[in-house]
Motif scaffolding. Structure first.
Motif, PDB file in Angstrom:
ATOM      1  N   ARG A 158      30.588  28.372 -23.941  1.00 45.88           N
ATOM      2  CA  ARG A 158      31.371  29.504 -24.424  1.00 45.88           C
ATOM      3  C   ARG A 158      32.111  30.197 -23.275  1.00 45.88           C
ATOM      4  O   ARG A 158      33.264  30.621 -23.438  1.00 45.88           O
ATOM      5  N   ILE A 159      31.468  30.312 -22.100  1.00 47.57           N
ATOM      6  CA  ILE A 159      32.154  30.912 -20.958  1.00 47.57           C
ATOM      7  C   ILE A 159      33.348  30.054 -20.551  1.00 47.57           C
ATOM      8  O   ILE A 159      34.444  30.555 -20.265  1.00 47.57           O
ATOM      9  N   VAL A 170      24.641  32.008  -7.847  1.00 49.24           N
ATOM     10  CA  VAL A 170      23.411  32.423  -8.526  1.00 49.24           C
ATOM     11  C   VAL A 170      23.194  31.520  -9.734  1.00 49.24           C
ATOM     12  O   VAL A 170      24.126  30.858 -10.220  1.00 49.24           O
ATOM     13  N   THR A 171      21.941  31.518 -10.202  1.00 50.23           N
ATOM     14  CA  THR A 171      21.593  30.838 -11.450  1.00 50.23           C
ATOM     15  C   THR A 171      21.284  31.909 -12.492  1.00 50.23           C
ATOM     16  O   THR A 171      20.402  32.741 -12.285  1.00 50.23           O
ATOM     17  N   THR A 227      21.995  28.320 -15.921  1.00 49.90           N
ATOM     18  CA  THR A 227      23.290  27.790 -15.501  1.00 49.90           C
ATOM     19  C   THR A 227      23.573  28.187 -14.063  1.00 49.90           C
ATOM     20  O   THR A 227      23.422  29.376 -13.700  1.00 49.90           O
ATOM     21  N   ASP A 228      23.993  27.216 -13.275  1.00 46.05           N
ATOM     22  CA  ASP A 228      24.468  27.483 -11.919  1.00 46.05           C
ATOM     23  C   ASP A 228      25.890  28.012 -12.043  1.00 46.05           C
ATOM     24  O   ASP A 228      26.823  27.257 -12.384  1.00 46.05           O
ATOM     25  N   VAL A 229      26.077  29.293 -11.764  1.00 48.54           N
ATOM     26  CA  VAL A 229      27.367  29.937 -12.000  1.00 48.54           C
ATOM     27  C   VAL A 229      28.445  29.352 -11.095  1.00 48.54           C
ATOM     28  O   VAL A 229      29.607  29.194 -11.496  1.00 48.54           O
ATOM     29  N   ALA A 230      28.090  29.013  -9.859  1.00 48.29           N
ATOM     30  CA  ALA A 230      29.084  28.434  -8.946  1.00 48.29           C
ATOM     31  C   ALA A 230      29.589  27.096  -9.477  1.00 48.29           C
ATOM     32  O   ALA A 230      30.806  26.833  -9.491  1.00 48.29           O
ATOM     33  N   LEU A 277      29.483  26.074 -12.581  1.00 45.79           N
ATOM     34  CA  LEU A 277      30.239  26.348 -13.806  1.00 45.79           C
ATOM     35  C   LEU A 277      31.665  26.765 -13.474  1.00 45.79           C
ATOM     36  O   LEU A 277      32.639  26.296 -14.092  1.00 45.79           O
ATOM     37  N   THR A 278      31.827  27.626 -12.466  1.00 46.23           N
ATOM     38  CA  THR A 278      33.162  28.100 -12.096  1.00 46.23           C
ATOM     39  C   THR A 278      34.010  26.967 -11.537  1.00 46.23           C
ATOM     40  O   THR A 278      35.207  26.842 -11.859  1.00 46.23           O
TER      41      THR A 278
END
Length: 490
Positions: free
Chosen positions: A376-377, A368-369, A339-342, A344-345
């Protein structure tokens, strides 16, 4: 009777308690060790005695040869008069040891023997079978003879001749082997006697030690019998001194297990009580309004239907949340992926910004990945944002962000609301718990933050709360940063 039936009956006859089995094995080992040591000692002693007897016989032969070779009587200094004199002087010259005997024969006839212990050696002098075996040998002969009374006889027969005398003599050196080995037999019997006493003492010691060792297990049984579904407070006592041995480790582990079971049962009991209370409330409300419903009043029917629909919606949400919490303990709760956290956010921020009339701010994103469950996040962030919107005024600030720090991924939701009081901070993540400072306290069931914590824990992390009353609150989800370059290839 079948073989299986006999085996079953035999097993029933065997000791069944741990204490008797321990004693049985201890005694078996002690007796086996005693038997091995006694047998080995007895065999070594016998071998040593046999070797000593054989060596003594060879020494006697050499002494006989040295005496008769010169042909002169060492006692008188005159030449031997005949074979009889040689034999008599040789036997008289050599001193017989206990259980040893010298015998002399001339032309196959017994003539003399050593004088020690005459009663013990007469049996050889009068034994015709032994005489026939040794009295006429023409060369040194070594052998064993089984006497019917004296037992084994180890002998060495030496022919004797003298120039000028045609008689043929024989000197026999003999050992009563069984009598000589009697000391080894006595030693073995003494060892067995002492060993028997040792076995009895070992049985007593094993009984006491087994009782001491198994005492904590009895405590386990006694404690287990006192534990009921209403009282789980009993614990197994530790051994005196608190040594960190296997028994105390077992006791500590069992007590820890009982602590966890007690905590789990208490949490389950509270959960059942709270869930029952929360579910009864909308049912009671619906039933109360239905009981006073006026079928002839359209406005009353419309208002009652709206209320019932609202309460059923709330019940449906509560049941859904309960199912999520129950499912969080299953291995399939998470579906981790790269998952690409950026991204996702940012996606979560877009969804949350339409949640309420609040000033939503995207503070920062972690570029980051990582391996996590994005759904769920997102669900956790939605729950936190929904909670923040409940506790802030319209136009209030709600910040959302993510960050990589010290090997941990952090997702947070901050608000400008009234904050969380110290007494609420201790219980706010419990199921059905509600804060005391919200504006719309009655709308939720108090399960949102419990679900957030369950999601964080399933990822191997937790939820942190940073709040100062009157200055807002920040809820932070922290999970281990399993980055793409550290994830094993599938």
């Amino acid at each position: 009777m079948t073989e299986r039936t006999r085996t079953t009956r035999w097993r029933r006859m065997l000791p069944t308690t741990a204490r008797t089995r321990i004693i049985g094995w201890v005694l078996l080992l002690v007796m086996a060790a005693l038997g091995i040591v006694t047998l080995a000692t007895w065999l070594l002693l016998k071998s040593s005695i046999n070797a000593r007897m054989d060596e003594a016989l060879r020494v006697e032969v050499e002494e006989f040869g040295e005496l008769s070779a010169p042909g002169v009587n060492p006692r008188t200094g005159a030449p031997f008069a005949g074979i009889d004199e040689v034999i008599h002087e040789a036997i008289a010259y050599n001193i017989a040891r206990p259980n040893e005997k010298f015998l002399g024969y001339v032309d196959g006839v017994y003539r003399t023997q050593s004088r020690q212990e005459p009663g013990a050696t007469e049996v050889l002098a009068k034994d015709q079978a032994f005489r026939q075996r040794v009295a006429s040998v023409t060369e040194p002969t070594e052998g064993r003879y089984e006497h019917p009374e004296a037992g084994e006889v180890r002998y060495l027969a030496i022919p004797v001749s003298l120039d000028g005398d045609d008689s043929r003599g024989v000197i026999v050196a003999a050992y009563l082997g069984d009598a000589e080995r009697e000391a080894a037999d006595n030693a073995a019997r003494m060892m067995l006697l002492v060993g028997s006493v040792t076995v009895v003492l070992a049985a007593g010691a094993a009984w006491l030690l087994a009782g001491r060792i198994l005492h904590p297990l009895n405590d386990v049984v006694d404690t287990a019998r006192t534990i009921t579904d209403t009282d789980m407070s009993q614990r197994i006592p530790m051994r005196r001194g608190g040594e960190r041995d296997e028994i105390n480790e077992l006791v500590a582990t069992l007590n820890g297990m009982l602590d966890r079971i007690e905590a789990g049962v208490a949490a389950q009991r509270r959960f059942i009580d709270d869930a029952g209370h929360e579910l009864r409330t909308p049912i009671t409300i619906v039933r109360g309004h239905l009981e006073v419903l006026d079928p002839a009043d359209p406005e009353d029917i419309t208002a009652t239907v709206a209320l019932v629909d609202d309460e059923l919606t709330r019940m449906n949400r509560m049941v859904t949340d309960l199912l999520v919490l129950a499912h969080s303990e299953q291995p399939t709760f998470l579906q981790p992926e790269y998952t690409d956290v950026a991204v996702l956010t940012e996606d979560a921020f877009v969804k949350l910004s339409r949640l309420a009339e609040r000033n939503f701010v995207l503070e920062t994103t972690a570029n980051v990945t990582a391996v996590l469950d994005p759904q769920r996040i997102t669900q956790a962030l939605v729950a936190l944002a929904d909670n923040a919107s409940r506790f802030t005024e319209p136009g209030g600030r709600i910040g959302i962000g993510s960050q990589l720090s010290g090997g941990w991924l952090r997702f947070w939701v901050s608000d400008s609301g009234p904050g969380v009081s110290p007494e609420d901070q201790a219980r706010i993540f419990d199921r059905f718990a509600r804060g005391s400072g919200g504006r719309q306290v009655g709308e939720g069931a108090g399960l949102g933050l419990s679900i957030v914590r369950a999601i964080a824990v399933a990822h191997g992390g937790d939820v942190l709360l940073d709040s100062v009353q009157g200055r807002g609150a920040t809820f932070t989800i922290t999970i281990p940063a399993v980055l793409e370059d550290r994830w094993p290839a599938s």
